[in-house]
Motif scaffolding. Structure first.
Motif, PDB file in Angstrom:
ATOM      1  N   CYS A 121       0.841  -1.189   0.000  1.00 41.45           N
ATOM      2  CA  CYS A 121       0.000   0.000   0.000  1.00 41.45           C
ATOM      3  C   CYS A 121       0.888   1.257   0.000  1.00 41.45           C
ATOM      4  O   CYS A 121       1.794   1.369   0.812  1.00 41.45           O
ATOM      5  N   THR A 129      -2.948  -6.336   1.191  1.00 38.85           N
ATOM      6  CA  THR A 129      -3.765  -5.730   0.148  1.00 38.85           C
ATOM      7  C   THR A 129      -4.440  -6.818  -0.668  1.00 38.85           C
ATOM      8  O   THR A 129      -4.016  -7.969  -0.645  1.00 38.85           O
ATOM      9  N   THR A 130      -5.491  -6.417  -1.372  1.00 37.36           N
ATOM     10  CA  THR A 130      -6.193  -7.397  -2.197  1.00 37.36           C
ATOM     11  C   THR A 130      -5.289  -7.881  -3.316  1.00 37.36           C
ATOM     12  O   THR A 130      -4.541  -7.122  -3.901  1.00 37.36           O
ATOM     13  N   TYR A 145      -7.054  -2.626  -3.126  1.00 41.45           N
ATOM     14  CA  TYR A 145      -7.665  -2.149  -1.900  1.00 41.45           C
ATOM     15  C   TYR A 145      -6.793  -2.575  -0.733  1.00 41.45           C
ATOM     16  O   TYR A 145      -6.375  -3.729  -0.647  1.00 41.45           O
ATOM     17  N   CYS A 146      -6.480  -1.609   0.145  1.00 40.19           N
ATOM     18  CA  CYS A 146      -5.666  -1.935   1.311  1.00 40.19           C
ATOM     19  C   CYS A 146      -6.578  -2.340   2.460  1.00 40.19           C
ATOM     20  O   CYS A 146      -7.431  -1.570   2.877  1.00 40.19           O
ATOM     21  N   LYS A 147      -6.392  -3.547   2.945  1.00 39.66           N
ATOM     22  CA  LYS A 147      -7.245  -4.033   4.036  1.00 39.66           C
ATOM     23  C   LYS A 147      -6.807  -3.455   5.370  1.00 39.66           C
ATOM     24  O   LYS A 147      -7.510  -3.575   6.362  1.00 39.66           O
ATOM     25  N   LYS A 150      -7.706   0.701   4.721  1.00 36.95           N
ATOM     26  CA  LYS A 150      -9.003   0.771   4.038  1.00 36.95           C
ATOM     27  C   LYS A 150      -9.033   1.751   2.873  1.00 36.95           C
ATOM     28  O   LYS A 150     -10.071   2.277   2.534  1.00 36.95           O
ATOM     29  N   ASN A 151      -7.878   2.035   2.295  1.00 39.13           N
ATOM     30  CA  ASN A 151      -7.852   2.925   1.135  1.00 39.13           C
ATOM     31  C   ASN A 151      -7.761   2.120  -0.153  1.00 39.13           C
ATOM     32  O   ASN A 151      -6.990   1.170  -0.233  1.00 39.13           O
ATOM     33  N   PRO A 152      -8.530   2.543  -1.156  1.00 35.56           N
ATOM     34  CA  PRO A 152      -8.255   1.984  -2.476  1.00 35.56           C
ATOM     35  C   PRO A 152      -7.047   2.707  -3.056  1.00 35.56           C
ATOM     36  O   PRO A 152      -6.802   3.867  -2.717  1.00 35.56           O
TER      37      PRO A 152
END
Ligand SMILES: [Zn+2]
Length: 163
Positions: A121, A129-130, A145-147, A150-152
């Motif tokens: 991220c 991240t996804t 998307y960062c888990k 929570k930012n795309p």
């Protein structure tokens, strides 16, 4: 040794940004392979980045226009060459930092121990991240998307000769 003329051309190239990412120059992206100076003519050999990205013609024109701003230059020409192939490893350390500042994860330089490409991220550096199908066959960049925070964010596709 680099001549003063070549140095002045490189300084101009450092001001030519990627049309889509306006903080990263064509130099930072590692697109410049060779600068050939013959009297008042400058030929710049560039490696095209991601195949199918539409910005190449714009970049070519911007580079030519910029180089022509040098007083001693009367002719400027960009040619795209395909050998050596451009790889995302050519992006400079400065280029990678600037991509992050722009909210784009720089391409990973090598696959992880599991053989998968991992993208950190750009905001919190988390590796959480996804990962599913992040890079389609034609896309230059993709949305992840960062888990953790929570930012795309956007990631640049890695391009390597070993892939
Ligand atoms: Zn994050």
């Amino acid at each position: 040794m680099m001549t003063t003329y070549e140095q002045s051309v490189r300084e101009m190239l450092a001001e030519v940004k990627d049309p889509e990412i306006d903080s990263v120059s064509v130099l930072d992206l590692g697109m410049i392979e060779k600068i050939i100076i013959t009297d008042n003519a400058v030929q710049v050999e560039m490696l095209p980045t991601f195949m199918g990205c539409p910005a190449l013609e714009i970049i070519k024109k911007n580079v030519e226009t910029k180089v022509l701003e040098l007083e001693w230059v009367e002719h400027a020409e960009v040619t795209f060459i395909y050998h050596p192939p451009w790889t995302s490893d050519r992006i400079t350390a400065k280029g990678r930092e600037r991509l992050k500042e722009f909210g784009i994860a720089p391409p990973p330089t090598q696959p992880g121990p599991d053989g998968e490409w991992h993208v950190d991220c750009p905001y919190c550096q988390s590796t959480y991240t996804t990962m599913d199908n992040i890079f389609g066959p034609t896309a230059c960049r993709s949305i992840l998307y960062c888990k953790h925070c929570k930012n795309p964010f956007e990631a640049m596709k890695p391009v390597s000769t070993i892939m």
